[in-house]
Write an enzyme that holds these catalytic residues in place. Structure first.
Site, PDB file in Angstrom:
ATOM      1  N   GLU A  60     -37.052  -0.151  45.617  1.00 52.56           N
ATOM      2  CA  GLU A  60     -36.817  -1.029  46.767  1.00 52.56           C
ATOM      3  C   GLU A  60     -35.416  -0.874  47.335  1.00 52.56           C
ATOM      4  OE1 GLU A  60     -38.367  -1.922  44.011  1.00 52.56           O
ATOM      5  OE2 GLU A  60     -40.377  -2.412  44.726  1.00 52.56           O
ATOM      6  N   HIS A 129     -45.495 -12.276  41.951  1.00 53.23           N
ATOM      7  CA  HIS A 129     -46.321 -11.986  43.126  1.00 53.23           C
ATOM      8  C   HIS A 129     -46.555 -13.219  43.998  1.00 53.23           C
ATOM      9  CE1 HIS A 129     -47.144  -8.498  40.624  1.00 53.23           C
ATOM     10  NE2 HIS A 129     -47.751  -7.911  41.633  1.00 53.23           N
TER      11      HIS A 129
END
Lengths: 325, 376
Positions: A60, A129
């Site tokens: 990321e 998540h």
């Protein structure tokens, strides 16, 4: 006009932005062939090619850091972070570079970048998540932070964010991706990106929320109406900058406000909103501004997430409390 | 120093050297110095560049000691690494520096006075990066290597690589140090650059020390060998040999411009000074080590070479000295004249499009400041 889900609306908005400006690039993990794990970029690599829809290595910070370089070169990168809880490896690039380059260079370097993050819970997922990190980005000068609550806003706001010259963290309520459909008029004129909106008028108390919580607030207002209580609902849409004009106007009429979000209550967006409403509407308030949110714990295991997340009943409980003052 | 990290011997082909510390030219099987039509003139130019770069450094260090700068990041000893690589660049190439690339900045045509703003605290290094294709100093270690890789990905999308047009094909250089080689961002930039075959040269100045931490704390193999694991070439060069650095960098830049992807250069050098003016290296390293490296000075060997071969006379060296004096005066006078920003200017460039709430905060602060006007 067609009826579309939030996922389809975002996909259509991204497609339109890519057609309008050849400098717009999409990048992220699995955004190409797969179309993203939520299929938001479905079909775009096929139509725009691998140079414009870039499947990235699984890193990321690498995605955000290379996006900075692309922006310096004159591109408009739209980065997808796969899930909220995976944004932290990119946090340094976002906070120390993306947010500060315009300031550092006294405006000589622009960062016209969008960081798309599916956020929020309620999908029965494993850890990392289901998080709501919006306050961390709203707390960072140099970033702008917006979030859509419905397909129509999704379609317009993603295009407006991409066309904007400052970096925008674009939070997408993932629970809504494939939920409700809405009529999308692609010829309509959208409201400005950085504006909040009254989505249901009312007179007894003001409910303030954004993203995934707006649907809950509307349901709460509907239920309260059945009991003869008139609740106004405001969709903030923009978290940085905040557009609290409509909130102040509303609270001056109702005298009562409840702010709700999935994020932890402690130092969440609700804290800032409560402070500002208190400063601006002090003599109109009949009760303290109340906050409803996730508890100050890590996000829970999925089997108890519906109890942990603020729902209709917890919102109405807060309304009862504010009416009791 | 740990033996396995040190070049085995000068003359080792894994360690590219073309000018010895004693000032002798030597051959390397793969790399040759290309000095252009007038090689002697080019080498005299390098000498001049290095002397002026050293003057930027010593003058700025002095300005810090006199309280004119808050801090200064010294490059003493790294002049050849910066001049040799900087002079191998073409106009269209783009540099992503750390906060110590004062010599590279000079080769790109940036007035060194512009560097001082950051260290004086009047700005944050706000030069126009597009004017000289020299990026803004990046203080977070290694972050800029990803920016360089992304920029190189942009170069690819602009069709400015592998065309065969020497004025169009573009390479990007990411400068970083031995300490940064431990950062995730540097390793991610290697992966992204390799994955997309991006035209970026990773230029690592291994100056042996990351503040107090020796190179052994960062690696157990020579840094240039890491490139192999990422799938692109790596080379170690004598970072105090301006000719070798130039030759190796030129080759890596051409490799990138031609579309062959990234390369890693480890310029093996030494930080003769402190990390910054706030650092005290006597707490963590021996003076013997500094003495060893003094004998490998990057400027002295070029002077010896030019003198011994009759390529420069005393008048040339005097001329360079005068130029250095003038540069020093420019920095001294210019630094003191750098204007302080106004307190209200902090609000001006947070965003390309100012927000109403920040504009309101600015107005409130302005009104507050105004209450003090005429108070004295």
């Amino acid at each position: 006009m067609t009826k579309v889900t939030l996922a389809k609306a975002l996909n259509a908005g991204l497609r339109k932005a890519m057609e309008d400006d050849p400098k717009v690039l999409l990048m992220g993990e699995d955004v190409g062939k797969l179309g993203g794990v939520f299929r938001i970029t479905d079909g775009l690599q096929k139509d725009f090619g691998e140079d414009r829809v870039i499947d990235s290595p699984l890193a990321e910070s690498g995605i955000l850091g290379t996006a900075v370089g692309l922006a310096i070169r004159g591109y408009r990168p739209v980065c997808e972070i796969q899930f909220d809880g995976f944004v932290y490896p990119a946090y340094d690039q976002i906070v120390s570079q993306v947010a500060k380059l315009h300031f550092r260079t006294q405006g000589r370097v622009k960062m016209p970048m969008v960081i798309r993050i599916p956020y929020g819970g309620g999908i029965g997922a494993v850890e990392h998540h289901s998080e709501s990190p919006e306050a961390q980005f709203a707390h960072t000068p140099g970033l702008k932070v917006v979030t859509c609550s419905n397909p129509v806003d999704g379609y317009w706001m993603i295009q407006q964010a991409i066309a904007h010259d400052d970096p925008v963290v674009f939070l997408e309520p993932k629970r809504q991706y494939h939920a409700d459909k809405a009529e999308l008029d692609e010829e309509a004129t959208p409201p400005p990106l950085f504006s909040s909106r009254v989505v249901r008028p009312g007179s007894d108390a003001t409910l303030i929320g954004y993203g995934p919580m707006v649907k809950t607030l509307l349901k709460a207002a509907e239920a309260a109406a059945g009991e003869g209580r008139s609740l106004e609902v405001i969709d903030l849409r923009t978290l940085s900058p905040l557009d609290l004009g409509p909130v102040y106007e509303s609270v001056r009429r109702t005298g009562r406000a409840v702010v709700a979000h999935e994020a932890h209550v402690n130092l969440g967006m609700g804290s800032e909103i409560a402070a500002r409403v208190t400063e601006q509407c002090f003599y109109s308030l009949e009760a303290p501004v109340l906050r409803v949110g996730g508890f100050d714990t890590p996000y829970p295991p999925a089997r108890i997430e519906e109890e942990w997340l603020p729902d209709l009943d917890r919102v109405l409980d807060a309304v009862d409390r504010t009416m009791g003052f | 120093m740990t033996e396995f990290l040190v070049p085995r011997a000068e003359g080792d082909t894994e360690f590219v050297q073309l000018l010895t510390p004693e000032g002798d030219r030597v051959e390397h099987p793969e790399y040759r110095f290309d000095g252009g039509a007038d090689e002697a003139e080019t080498i005299r130019g390098f000498y001049r560049d290095m002397v002026l770069t050293r003057r930027i450094d010593t003058e700025s260090t002095a300005l810090q000691r006199h309280g004119e700068l808050g801090i200064w990041a010294q490059l003493l000893g790294q002049e050849a690494a910066q001049i040799g690589s900087g002079r191998a660049l073409r106009k269209q190439d783009y540099v992503f520096p750390t906060y110590r690339e004062h010599g590279v900045a000079y080769t790109r045509g940036l007035d060194p006075l512009r560097l001082l703003g950051l260290f004086r605290g009047v700005d944050q290094g706000a030069w126009d990066p597009y004017a000289n294709n020299f990026g803004n100093y990046t203080i977070v270690i290694g972050a800029q290597t990803l920016h360089a890789t992304g920029y190189a990905m942009g170069v690819q999308r602009d069709g400015a690589v592998g065309t065969g047009d020497p004025d169009r094909d573009t390479a990007v250089v990411a400068y970083f140090g031995d300490g940064a080689s431990s950062q995730g961002d540097v390793n991610e930039s290697f992966i992204f650059a390799a994955s997309y075959n991006a035209p970026v040269v990773f230029f690592c100045q291994n100056n042996q020390w990351a503040i107090s931490e020796p190179i052994e704390r960062q690696t157990r193999i020579p840094l240039y060998q890491r490139a192999r694991g990422f799938g692109f070439p790596g080379v170690r060069v004598d970072g105090n040999d301006v000719l070798a650095v130039h030759a190796v960098t030129q080759a890596a830049l051409n490799h990138a411009r031609e579309g062959n992807g990234p390369a890693l250069i480890e310029a093996y050098t030494y930080r003769m000074g402190a990390h910054t003016t706030t650092d005290d290296p006597t707490r963590y390293r021996l003076s013997d080590e500094v003495e060893y490296w003094k004998l490998r000075d990057p400027i002295q060997r070029v002077k010896v070479y030019l003198t011994r071969n009759g390529l420069a006379d005393q008048s040339f060296f005097d001329e360079v000295e005068l130029e250095a004096e003038a540069l020093g005066a420019h920095l001294r006078d210019g630094c003191k004249a750098l204007p302080d920003p106004t307190p209200l200017s902090v609000f001006d460039q947070v965003y390309a499009e100012q927000t109403d709430e920040l504009a309101a905060q600015r107005d409130e602060f302005a009104a507050y400041l105004a209450t003090f006007e005429g108070a004295h």
